[in-house]
Design an enzyme around this catalytic site. Structure first.
Site, PDB file in Angstrom:
ATOM      1  CE  LYS A 190       0.294   2.046  11.049  1.00  0.00           C
ATOM      2  NZ  LYS A 190       0.793   1.066  12.019  1.00  0.00           N
ATOM      3  CB  CYS A 243       2.345  -7.109  17.654  1.00  0.00           C
ATOM      4  SG  CYS A 243       1.373  -5.597  17.567  1.00  0.00           S
ATOM      5  CB  CYS A 268      -0.520  -8.455  20.405  1.00  0.00           C
ATOM      6  SG  CYS A 268      -1.340  -7.829  18.915  1.00  0.00           S
ATOM      7  CB  CYS A 327      -2.362  -4.484  20.766  1.00  0.00           C
ATOM      8  SG  CYS A 327      -1.264  -4.094  19.385  1.00  0.00           S
ATOM      9  CG  HIS A 370       4.067  -1.619   2.089  1.00  0.00           C
ATOM     10  ND1 HIS A 370       2.780  -2.068   1.911  1.00  0.00           N
ATOM     11  CD2 HIS A 370       4.484  -2.137   3.269  1.00  0.00           C
ATOM     12  CE1 HIS A 370       2.439  -2.839   2.935  1.00  0.00           C
ATOM     13  NE2 HIS A 370       3.460  -2.883   3.775  1.00  0.00           N
ATOM     14  CE  LYS A 381      -6.398  -7.645   4.614  1.00  0.00           C
ATOM     15  NZ  LYS A 381      -5.646  -8.917   4.617  1.00  0.00           N
ATOM     16  CG  HIS A 428      -2.916  -5.267  15.708  1.00  0.00           C
ATOM     17  ND1 HIS A 428      -1.592  -5.287  16.091  1.00  0.00           N
ATOM     18  CD2 HIS A 428      -2.934  -5.606  14.396  1.00  0.00           C
ATOM     19  CE1 HIS A 428      -0.839  -5.642  15.066  1.00  0.00           C
ATOM     20  NE2 HIS A 428      -1.627  -5.832  14.025  1.00  0.00           N
ATOM     21  CG  HIS A 451      -0.327  -0.128   2.529  1.00  0.00           C
ATOM     22  ND1 HIS A 451       0.602   0.776   3.007  1.00  0.00           N
ATOM     23  CD2 HIS A 451      -0.474  -1.050   3.526  1.00  0.00           C
ATOM     24  CE1 HIS A 451       0.979   0.440   4.224  1.00  0.00           C
ATOM     25  NE2 HIS A 451       0.354  -0.669   4.554  1.00  0.00           N
TER      26      HIS A 451
END
Length: 640
Positions: A296, A130, A127, A144, A22, A299, A147, A19
């Site tokens: 942020k 992670c 988690c 977390c 990256h 997905k 997440h 995405h």
């Protein structure tokens, strides 16, 4: 020859497709690599994929694939994307490569033999997203932070790395090496974390729970923790321990990471290196997040931006320029398509594109497309200030690029572009051209403007290589190697008088904001024609969509938007919608028609009108057909 330059991106985890985040990290690395190549430095640029761990197994299972087949598939997506974004890496590593696995086993055994790895039972908060244990103080509202899920309590026996043995050493190293972690805010963040006792790191997972990983060389019942595996790619890719590349490039290592992986790179990694008696990397360069809708990219919340889509719509160089210019390296930045369009129209079309077109057009108009000869006496007495401006720009550009302050480097170039445009306005070549006595002054102005373009197209090369190549061609410059050396740019009067140059081209066409908004809205409402079926969703996901029948009460054309109609609809209450269907339906034929709309879509302002919902339609090439019912129902009736 200057010191070699070794730049790395993180190796990207293959539990999801690439995405915008990256793309940004990897384009930054490419820009840095290209700049150091311009400085005649030997460069090695590493990227790749991280392919072991819990998340990979879960993602593979979800797609009905084995982990091996799955990682091959997703890794190839990353490998295929980089050439599309004109990223020229030296090597692409995968953590499933046999050479990498051998290095991981070697380092693990060395640290184990040293006594820095021990076996113990541990109970902690884990988690799975992670793939790590958390302490209570690291959680936010018992969740977390990445997440936003509550970790599970896991009790199991594992191997632990004695990071606590190296805490004092790491604190001293960071303090004694001020630019080890940069920007400074991230150095301070790591030091703040190190004020508390550093817990030892769990570096294994039992094969009873996870088999997809690198087996510990000293215990075949366990696999390596994904971070202990992944971080070692930075040396395994260079042929550690005896490879020529390792000996040449590792002392100059520059890591580029996003701030969410600061802790593994700023704490785990240097301690691992110290424990293994391997020299520490030179710099850790940390950037912020690209936020979409103030959040942020994630997905899970569905706000991921596809870099290829943006590149295909707006052009690759414009996309690369926007990413580098709009983010201050180290800080978060907000992504919006509107901001991208404004950058293209303002910085690229108006400033750079207009300057390029004006200078080349005047060269053809006044000198038949030939670089003019400058009379030395006229040049001495006709001070334009462009040479000193170019020298200052190159100096500021070099300093900013070295410091990973890429937005400042571009700002310096655009300041010089502004100086060039002002020079045209002040000297008024069209006035000089009217007087035969001013012919020599006109030649001096045009030559200096062409020289300024030579400097500009050299400096934009790391960010916009295709645009630089186009400019170079139209300035009659064919020697790519010499042209891209920074030292060549520092020498004024490199253009050869008498050189025939091609006519100008439009570098960046202006984007009609009204038309582009229309196109984006149409795509949002109908989807691209003949597109592939999108990824599967669950019934829970589908139930979040509120589809309802609405009756069109009124319809009208929106001024200056040939594809948009403003609709007033009744679905038990009145709503206003903006729809990109004006080329297929007249307002008159829509009134009274029953359509299907997404009633719970977040409102969006289009052409100054708040659109509260989205109609459904099918698209077959250029034809649009509204989704309707075969008989009338009450407005507001839900679809189930």
């Amino acid at each position: 020859m200057s010191r070699p330059f070794y730049v790395t991106t993180p190796i990207y985890y293959v539990n999801a497709r690439p995405h915008l985040g990256h793309a940004y990290t990897t384009i930054v690395a490419d820009v840095a690599a290209r700049f150091h190549t311009m400085c005649q430095t030997d460069v090695f640029f590493l990227t790749g994929t991280d392919e072991h761990g819990d998340k990979v197994v879960r993602a593979a299972k979800k797609e009905g694939l084995s982990p091996r087949v799955y990682v091959d598939k997703i890794s190839q997506l990353f490998r295929d994307l980089w050439p599309e974004l004109q990223i020229e890496h030296s090597y692409f590593i995968r953590t499933t490569d046999p050479s990498h696995i051998a290095v991981v086993e070697q380092i693990l055994q060395r640290i184990y033999n040293k006594g820095d790895i021990y076996f113990s039972e541990y109970e902690g908060l884990y988690c799975f997203g992670c793939e790590r244990f958390y302490t209570e103080r690291e959680l936010v509202d018992h969740k977390c932070p990445d997440h936003e899920t509550e970790p599970e309590v896991i009790k199991e026996s594992n191997y632990f790395f004695k990071m606590s043995n190296y805490q004092d050493w790491l604190i001293d190293h960071i303090r004694n090496t001020p630019d080890f972690i940069r920007p400074e805010r991230y150095k301070n963040e790591v030091l703040a974390f190190l004020r508390d006792p550093l817990e030892d790191l769990c570096i294994s997972r039992p094969k009873s729970r996870l088999k997809w990983g690198i087996t510990l060389p000293f215990d075949k019942d366990y696999v390596t923790y994904v971070w202990f595996d992944a971080l070692l790619n930075y040396i395994s890719a260079l042929g550690y321990p005896d490879g020529e590349l390792y000996n040449k490039f590792w002392p100059s290592a520059q890591h580029i990471v996003a701030k969410d992986i600061l802790k593994p790179h700023g704490i785990y990694w240097p301690i691992m290196l110290k424990a293994a008696d391997i020299p520490i990397y030179q710099h850790l360069n940390v950037h912020g997040y690209w936020n979409v809708d103030q959040s942020k990219m994630s997905k899970s919340i569905g706000n991921v931006v596809d870099p290829l889509q943006l590149k295909n719509i707006y052009g690759l160089d414009a996309f690369r320029f926007f990413l580098i210019r709009d983010m201050t390296f180290g800080l978060d930045s907000n992504f919006s398509e509107l901001a991208l369009v404004h950058r293209i129209n303002s910085d690229l079309a108006n400033d750079l594109g207009n300057l390029f077109s004006r200078v080349l057009s005047m060269t053809h108009k006044y000198f038949d497309g030939v670089v003019p000869q400058v009379d030395p006496d006229v040049a001495k007495g006709f001070k334009l200030g462009l040479e000193s401006g170019a020298i200052r720009t190159i100096r500021d550009f070099e300093r900013s690029m070295d410091a990973f302050e890429f937005h400042k480097a571009l700002a310096a170039v655009w300041e010089f572009i502004g100086q060039m445009n002002k020079t045209i306005d002040v000297t008024a070549p069209w006035v000089l051209a009217k007087k035969k006595s001013s012919r020599k002054q006109l030649a001096a102005v045009i030559y200096n403007l062409l020289e300024g373009l030579r400097i500009i197209c050299g400096l934009i090369y790391p960010v916009m290589p295709s645009t630089a190549a186009t400019m170079r061609k139209h300035l009659g410059l064919d020697d790519k190697t010499a042209f891209y050396h920074i030292n060549q740019l520092k020498h004024w009067k490199r253009l050869a008088p008498g050189t025939k140059i091609p006519k100008s081209v439009i570098l960046f066409p202006r984007i009609d904001l009204t038309q582009k908004t229309t196109d984006v809205q149409t795509q949002t409402e109908t989807g691209p024609a003949n597109s592939d079926i999108k990824p599967e969703i669950t019934i829970a996901d589908f139930n979040k969509i509120d589809l309802r029948v609405a009756t069109v009460i009124r319809a009208e054309q929106i001024p200056r938007a040939k594809k948009l109609l403003k609709l007033e609809v009744d679905l038990g209450q009145k709503r206003t919608l903006v729809a990109g269907i004006a080329e297929n339906y007249s307002p008159e034929e829509l009134v009274g028609k029953q359509i299907i709309i997404v009633a719970n879509l977040k409102p969006a302002k289009l052409m100054g009108i708040l659109s509260n919902g989205m109609l459904l339609a099918a698209v077959d090439q250029s034809d649009v057909t509204l989704a309707t019912l075969d008989k009338s129902v009450d407005p507001g009736t839900p679809l189930k």
